[in-house]
Design a protein around this motif. Sequence first.
Motif, PDB file in Angstrom:
ATOM      1  N   ARG A 271       0.832  -1.207   0.000  1.00  0.00           N
ATOM      2  CA  ARG A 271       0.000   0.000   0.000  1.00  0.00           C
ATOM      3  C   ARG A 271       0.873   1.267   0.000  1.00  0.00           C
ATOM      4  N   GLY A 277      -4.435   5.864  -6.519  1.00  0.00           N
ATOM      5  CA  GLY A 277      -5.320   5.410  -7.579  1.00  0.00           C
ATOM      6  C   GLY A 277      -6.157   4.229  -7.111  1.00  0.00           C
ATOM      7  N   PRO A 278      -6.850   3.614  -8.053  1.00  0.00           N
ATOM      8  CA  PRO A 278      -7.717   2.477  -7.692  1.00  0.00           C
ATOM      9  C   PRO A 278      -6.938   1.332  -7.037  1.00  0.00           C
ATOM     10  N   LEU A 279      -5.698   1.058  -7.515  1.00  0.00           N
ATOM     11  CA  LEU A 279      -4.923  -0.036  -6.926  1.00  0.00           C
ATOM     12  C   LEU A 279      -4.606   0.244  -5.463  1.00  0.00           C
ATOM     13  N   ASP A 281      -6.337   2.100  -3.459  1.00  0.00           N
ATOM     14  CA  ASP A 281      -7.576   1.971  -2.691  1.00  0.00           C
ATOM     15  C   ASP A 281      -7.885   0.509  -2.385  1.00  0.00           C
ATOM     16  N   GLN A 282      -7.705  -0.366  -3.397  1.00  0.00           N
ATOM     17  CA  GLN A 282      -7.957  -1.789  -3.171  1.00  0.00           C
ATOM     18  C   GLN A 282      -6.980  -2.385  -2.158  1.00  0.00           C
ATOM     19  N   LYS A 285      -8.059  -1.310   1.247  1.00  0.00           N
ATOM     20  CA  LYS A 285      -9.222  -2.089   1.688  1.00  0.00           C
ATOM     21  C   LYS A 285      -8.796  -3.493   2.107  1.00  0.00           C
TER      22      LYS A 285
END
Length: 446
Positions: A271, A277-279, A281-282, A285
């Motif tokens: 992380r 970006g989206p990566l 964020d995933q 999570k």
Amino acid sequence: MRPRPRPRTGPGTVWQALPARGYLLSPWPWRALAYLATGAVAGAATLVGIVAAVAAGGVLAVILVGLPLLVLTALVGIPVARLERHRLRLIDRAPARPVRQPPATGPWPWLTTRLRERATWRELGHALLFALVLWPLDALVVAFALAAPLHLAVTPLLMATAGGGEEAKVLKQWTVTTWPAASGVAVLGLLLLALGGYALGLAAGARAELTRVLVGAPREDDQEARVVELSRSRVRLVDAFEAERRRIERDLHDGAQQRLVALTMALGLARLDAPPGPLADQLAKAHGEAGKALEELRELIHGIHPKVLADYGLPAAVADAADRSAVPVDVTLELPGRLPQAVEAAAYFVVCEALANIGRHSGATRAAVTGGHRDGRLVLRVRDDGRGGADAAAGSGLTGLADRVSVLDGRLSLSSPPGGPTLLSVEIPCEPCDPRDHRERTEPCA
């Protein structure tokens, strides 16, 4: 099709065989003879052994060497009774001896356990009676029921061989000089031999009944042994259950938890390295979900068997449970040392269940856990200032814990009148353990 007839089974004891037809042609007279004859030999050997042991112990007692020998002489009834049970199988069903298991391995625990048994002293009495009275009776029965009639039955043979065809001594008491008289004595001997077969059966049956009474356990002893063995088996199940809980806790702590920790750290590093970006964020999570899974696994491990209980004992584990309680809890628990692990585990989970019930149902603002070790018992009290009205049988989770406490000979009681307060009491008999010798069992630690 006709049903296949069931195979006919013969009598199982000499008492069942005696009234049956064909008794004299069955193996039972021979089995009775073997029982009485071996009893005469075994009884004579027992007498010699007891006299020799007592004499040697008395002579050596001057130098204190004979004292242990005299003590061991009190155990002579155990092997004699074991031999008698084997001999009983000739004519009867041998009784089982309920043997109490020693509390530990080694010759001294075994010796003290045997000397405290009533069965040991009953078997010693049987051995003395066997050596002094019973074996001579066995020999006399065999002599009068078999030897004397057999001697009468061979009178013609004795007259033809030893007497030169002119005379024969009958039982060394009177003389027969004619062949008709010799034949008559032979017929009498055969009749007495037939009666002797029944006499052997009666004597062997009576002898076996006496032996069964002396070396077999009375009904109350048998029931007591069953109760003791049942209690011990329940304790062994609790010990096995606790050992399995500890194994599962270690496997989860050292296996799945370490893998989740490594996964959480890897996701955290990924992380940090990922661009926004989206990566990213995933990854954030996934990192959060892994952290939640790790926290839930730690709670699960703690509920199976908390490490603080195994490492630091009951006071530290209760204090840890109080810190995690939803209601403020005051803890006053003073113990002189570690307790048997089964006792610590049972007490800890009772406290945890009680605190969980207080947090969920009582509406209390404060609770208290007090206790200590007094008069050979662990005593715990869990009190709260809630609304009361609690019922242990209404699905509170305390029923199973009460059964668990009862296995350890303990007692769990609940007092919860409407309006409060609620008081849960636990008492478990135990003795403190040395922390360096904290064993995984429920017996008192030495």
